[in-house]
Scaffold this motif. Sequence first.
Motif, PDB file in Angstrom:
ATOM      1  N   ARG A   3      -7.978  47.586  10.553  1.00  0.00           N
ATOM      2  CA  ARG A   3      -6.638  47.618   9.980  1.00  0.00           C
ATOM      3  C   ARG A   3      -5.806  46.458  10.504  1.00  0.00           C
ATOM      4  O   ARG A   3      -5.943  46.031  11.639  1.00  0.00           O
ATOM      5  CB  ARG A   3      -5.953  48.931  10.347  1.00  0.00           C
ATOM      6  N   PRO A   4      -4.861  45.928   9.695  1.00  0.00           N
ATOM      7  CA  PRO A   4      -4.070  44.782  10.132  1.00  0.00           C
ATOM      8  C   PRO A   4      -3.114  45.104  11.258  1.00  0.00           C
ATOM      9  O   PRO A   4      -2.590  44.206  11.901  1.00  0.00           O
ATOM     10  CB  PRO A   4      -3.284  44.411   8.858  1.00  0.00           C
ATOM     11  N   LEU A   5      -2.849  46.375  11.502  1.00  0.00           N
ATOM     12  CA  LEU A   5      -1.860  46.728  12.502  1.00  0.00           C
ATOM     13  C   LEU A   5      -2.430  46.745  13.905  1.00  0.00           C
ATOM     14  O   LEU A   5      -1.750  47.037  14.866  1.00  0.00           O
ATOM     15  CB  LEU A   5      -1.289  48.117  12.181  1.00  0.00           C
ATOM     16  N   LEU A   6      -3.731  46.465  14.049  1.00  0.00           N
ATOM     17  CA  LEU A   6      -4.373  46.580  15.342  1.00  0.00           C
ATOM     18  C   LEU A   6      -4.848  45.212  15.774  1.00  0.00           C
ATOM     19  O   LEU A   6      -5.980  44.822  15.561  1.00  0.00           O
ATOM     20  CB  LEU A   6      -5.552  47.560  15.244  1.00  0.00           C
ATOM     21  N   LEU A   7      -3.965  44.406  16.346  1.00  0.00           N
ATOM     22  CA  LEU A   7      -4.279  43.043  16.730  1.00  0.00           C
ATOM     23  C   LEU A   7      -4.749  43.003  18.158  1.00  0.00           C
ATOM     24  O   LEU A   7      -4.482  43.890  18.958  1.00  0.00           O
ATOM     25  CB  LEU A   7      -3.022  42.172  16.555  1.00  0.00           C
ATOM     26  N   LEU A   8      -5.439  41.892  18.513  1.00  0.00           N
ATOM     27  CA  LEU A   8      -6.036  41.790  19.829  1.00  0.00           C
ATOM     28  C   LEU A   8      -5.419  40.700  20.683  1.00  0.00           C
ATOM     29  O   LEU A   8      -5.997  40.255  21.660  1.00  0.00           O
ATOM     30  CB  LEU A   8      -7.547  41.522  19.673  1.00  0.00           C
ATOM     31  N   ALA A   9      -4.238  40.250  20.347  1.00  0.00           N
ATOM     32  CA  ALA A   9      -3.664  39.110  21.038  1.00  0.00           C
ATOM     33  C   ALA A   9      -3.390  39.386  22.506  1.00  0.00           C
ATOM     34  O   ALA A   9      -3.316  38.464  23.308  1.00  0.00           O
ATOM     35  CB  ALA A   9      -2.357  38.689  20.362  1.00  0.00           C
ATOM     36  N   SER A  10      -3.232  40.651  22.869  1.00  0.00           N
ATOM     37  CA  SER A  10      -2.812  40.936  24.234  1.00  0.00           C
ATOM     38  C   SER A  10      -3.861  41.686  25.034  1.00  0.00           C
ATOM     39  O   SER A  10      -3.543  42.381  25.982  1.00  0.00           O
ATOM     40  CB  SER A  10      -1.527  41.772  24.203  1.00  0.00           C
ATOM     41  N   VAL A  11      -5.129  41.551  24.680  1.00  0.00           N
ATOM     42  CA  VAL A  11      -6.140  42.325  25.376  1.00  0.00           C
ATOM     43  C   VAL A  11      -6.239  41.955  26.844  1.00  0.00           C
ATOM     44  O   VAL A  11      -6.592  42.776  27.682  1.00  0.00           O
ATOM     45  CB  VAL A  11      -7.527  42.153  24.707  1.00  0.00           C
ATOM     46  N   ALA A  12      -5.910  40.718  27.200  1.00  0.00           N
ATOM     47  CA  ALA A  12      -6.032  40.305  28.595  1.00  0.00           C
ATOM     48  C   ALA A  12      -5.092  41.082  29.500  1.00  0.00           C
ATOM     49  O   ALA A  12      -5.325  41.201  30.706  1.00  0.00           O
ATOM     50  CB  ALA A  12      -5.756  38.808  28.724  1.00  0.00           C
ATOM     51  N   LEU A  13      -4.024  41.622  28.941  1.00  0.00           N
ATOM     52  CA  LEU A  13      -3.071  42.361  29.747  1.00  0.00           C
ATOM     53  C   LEU A  13      -3.683  43.609  30.356  1.00  0.00           C
ATOM     54  O   LEU A  13      -3.185  44.136  31.341  1.00  0.00           O
ATOM     55  CB  LEU A  13      -1.852  42.765  28.895  1.00  0.00           C
ATOM     56  N   LEU A  14      -4.775  44.107  29.735  1.00  0.00           N
ATOM     57  CA  LEU A  14      -5.383  45.329  30.218  1.00  0.00           C
ATOM     58  C   LEU A  14      -6.496  45.073  31.228  1.00  0.00           C
ATOM     59  O   LEU A  14      -7.053  45.997  31.792  1.00  0.00           O
ATOM     60  CB  LEU A  14      -5.963  46.127  29.041  1.00  0.00           C
ATOM     61  N   ALA A  15      -6.857  43.800  31.439  1.00  0.00           N
ATOM     62  CA  ALA A  15      -8.005  43.497  32.281  1.00  0.00           C
ATOM     63  C   ALA A  15      -7.815  43.985  33.705  1.00  0.00           C
ATOM     64  O   ALA A  15      -8.782  44.292  34.398  1.00  0.00           O
ATOM     65  CB  ALA A  15      -8.272  41.988  32.278  1.00  0.00           C
ATOM     66  N   PRO A  75       3.179  52.695  13.697  1.00  0.00           N
ATOM     67  CA  PRO A  75       3.261  51.275  14.067  1.00  0.00           C
ATOM     68  C   PRO A  75       3.945  50.461  12.980  1.00  0.00           C
ATOM     69  O   PRO A  75       3.820  50.749  11.788  1.00  0.00           O
ATOM     70  CB  PRO A  75       1.795  50.867  14.224  1.00  0.00           C
ATOM     71  N   GLY A  76       4.647  49.444  13.394  1.00  0.00           N
ATOM     72  CA  GLY A  76       5.264  48.537  12.439  1.00  0.00           C
ATOM     73  C   GLY A  76       4.294  47.439  12.042  1.00  0.00           C
ATOM     74  O   GLY A  76       3.208  47.293  12.618  1.00  0.00           O
ATOM     75  N   THR A  77       4.657  46.654  11.062  1.00  0.00           N
ATOM     76  CA  THR A  77       3.829  45.542  10.630  1.00  0.00           C
ATOM     77  C   THR A  77       3.608  44.573  11.790  1.00  0.00           C
ATOM     78  O   THR A  77       4.542  44.165  12.460  1.00  0.00           O
ATOM     79  CB  THR A  77       4.489  44.800   9.459  1.00  0.00           C
ATOM     80  N   GLY A  78       2.349  44.233  12.015  1.00  0.00           N
ATOM     81  CA  GLY A  78       2.036  43.302  13.090  1.00  0.00           C
ATOM     82  C   GLY A  78       1.984  43.943  14.469  1.00  0.00           C
ATOM     83  O   GLY A  78       1.824  43.250  15.470  1.00  0.00           O
ATOM     84  N   SER A  79       2.116  45.270  14.548  1.00  0.00           N
ATOM     85  CA  SER A  79       2.063  45.938  15.839  1.00  0.00           C
ATOM     86  C   SER A  79       0.679  45.807  16.463  1.00  0.00           C
ATOM     87  O   SER A  79      -0.328  45.678  15.767  1.00  0.00           O
ATOM     88  CB  SER A  79       2.424  47.417  15.691  1.00  0.00           C
ATOM     89  N   ASP A  80       0.647  45.843  17.787  1.00  0.00           N
ATOM     90  CA  ASP A  80      -0.577  45.675  18.543  1.00  0.00           C
ATOM     91  C   ASP A  80      -0.716  46.871  19.468  1.00  0.00           C
ATOM     92  O   ASP A  80      -0.015  46.984  20.467  1.00  0.00           O
ATOM     93  CB  ASP A  80      -0.497  44.359  19.327  1.00  0.00           C
ATOM     94  N   ASN A  81      -1.622  47.789  19.149  1.00  0.00           N
ATOM     95  CA  ASN A  81      -1.756  48.990  19.954  1.00  0.00           C
ATOM     96  C   ASN A  81      -2.346  48.705  21.326  1.00  0.00           C
ATOM     97  O   ASN A  81      -2.118  49.461  22.269  1.00  0.00           O
ATOM     98  CB  ASN A  81      -2.590  50.037  19.211  1.00  0.00           C
ATOM     99  N   VAL A  82      -3.126  47.634  21.455  1.00  0.00           N
ATOM    100  CA  VAL A  82      -3.637  47.263  22.773  1.00  0.00           C
ATOM    101  C   VAL A  82      -2.471  46.891  23.688  1.00  0.00           C
ATOM    102  O   VAL A  82      -2.385  47.335  24.836  1.00  0.00           O
ATOM    103  CB  VAL A  82      -4.650  46.099  22.667  1.00  0.00           C
ATOM    104  N   LYS A  83      -1.559  46.081  23.180  1.00  0.00           N
ATOM    105  CA  LYS A  83      -0.388  45.689  23.969  1.00  0.00           C
ATOM    106  C   LYS A  83       0.503  46.892  24.248  1.00  0.00           C
ATOM    107  O   LYS A  83       1.036  47.038  25.360  1.00  0.00           O
ATOM    108  CB  LYS A  83       0.400  44.613  23.230  1.00  0.00           C
ATOM    109  N   ALA A  84       0.657  47.765  23.260  1.00  0.00           N
ATOM    110  CA  ALA A  84       1.494  48.948  23.462  1.00  0.00           C
ATOM    111  C   ALA A  84       0.940  49.828  24.574  1.00  0.00           C
ATOM    112  O   ALA A  84       1.683  50.366  25.394  1.00  0.00           O
ATOM    113  CB  ALA A  84       1.606  49.737  22.159  1.00  0.00           C
ATOM    114  N   LEU A  85      -0.388  49.965  24.637  1.00  0.00           N
ATOM    115  CA  LEU A  85      -1.005  50.733  25.710  1.00  0.00           C
ATOM    116  C   LEU A  85      -0.833  50.045  27.057  1.00  0.00           C
ATOM    117  O   LEU A  85      -0.512  50.677  28.060  1.00  0.00           O
ATOM    118  CB  LEU A  85      -2.496  50.937  25.417  1.00  0.00           C
ATOM    119  N   SER A  86      -1.042  48.733  27.077  1.00  0.00           N
ATOM    120  CA  SER A  86      -1.005  47.997  28.347  1.00  0.00           C
ATOM    121  C   SER A  86       0.374  47.981  28.972  1.00  0.00           C
ATOM    122  O   SER A  86       0.516  47.975  30.190  1.00  0.00           O
ATOM    123  CB  SER A  86      -1.483  46.561  28.130  1.00  0.00           C
ATOM    124  N   THR A  87       1.403  47.981  28.145  1.00  0.00           N
ATOM    125  CA  THR A  87       2.779  47.912  28.648  1.00  0.00           C
ATOM    126  C   THR A  87       3.415  49.282  28.825  1.00  0.00           C
ATOM    127  O   THR A  87       4.571  49.382  29.225  1.00  0.00           O
ATOM    128  CB  THR A  87       3.648  47.070  27.692  1.00  0.00           C
TER     129      THR A  87
END
Length: 337
Positions: A3-15, A75-87
């Motif tokens: 789905r477009p709402l699940l982006l991976l731009a912030s995966v490093a935040l969870l490392a 989630p809104g358009t462009g939301s990133d659930n990985v980032k939402a979890l990490s923060t």
Amino acid sequence: MIRPLLLLASVALLAGCGGSGGDDPEATTTSAAAPPASLTLTLDFVPNAVHSGLYLAQQRGLFAREGVDLRIRVPGTGSDNVKALSTGRTDLAIMDIHDVALAQQEGARLVAVGALVQRPLASLVAAPDVARPRDLEGRRVGVTGLPSDDAAVDQIVRGDGGDPRRVRRVTIGFESVKSVLSGRVQAATAFWNAEGVALRIRRPRTRIFRLDEFGAPRYPELLLVTTPDALRRQRPVIERFLRAAAQGTQEAATASTAQSAAVVEALSAGAGEQAVDPQTAADQLAAVRPALLDPDGEALTIDRAAMRRWAAWETRVGITRRAPDVDALVWSGAPGR
């Protein structure tokens, strides 16, 4: 299909998150009499029938009975659930399994605590004159441009004895319904429980070729995900959430035709400002209901053996560079076997 709402731009935040999905976080006593604890769950997409069990549990007070004050976020358009979890903006999120695999590949520490559905939702939806997937050789097939889409096209066409290299792929974004109806493409990647249903409402003779009917393993498309740190802090409340969510999902999956109207009403009421068309939701519920339960009739379970077959397939078809680490990904306390 991702789905477009699940982006991976912030995966490093969870490392840097500690722990592993395969290791039990510190045990904490769970009590049904515990004071209400707040919990936020972010959906993968706008509310639809696949989420109906959650909204049914919310409406019937099942979460409240378990001492969980649950907030369901859209989630809104462009939301990133990985980032939402990490923060910490969300405690739990529903994520497409391929998003989870790609996030883990980039170093994210995610933990799956349950599975919303028990089989792939990816498919090819096609015009009525496409009798079978191998007929798509030399014809236009719409894809979003994401790697899971190409893998789905390859698997379905090859699984029918065709040559996926002869398929003419057209990037259409997330416009599968519009693109197939207009004739821009003869088929497109889509979720059979959502876009597939929408297409059949408009064009009843639409063909739907499901991924796991053409050689892909059965795997849970949508996972309930958190982080190891959140699981350590909130294990009791997450366990109580899972009990209530499983009950609501089981009731939605086994509702009679007459009872389905109440399930759709709960979805519509819970969705709030997100408009839900009752007839479309009812058709979606009828389509997805069998996928909500495992072979034993249980909801939210994760089959570890199925996950291992999926992990091998995930890298074989090129979605990930290496097989996802199932032991790290699946919480040992998650329901299932």
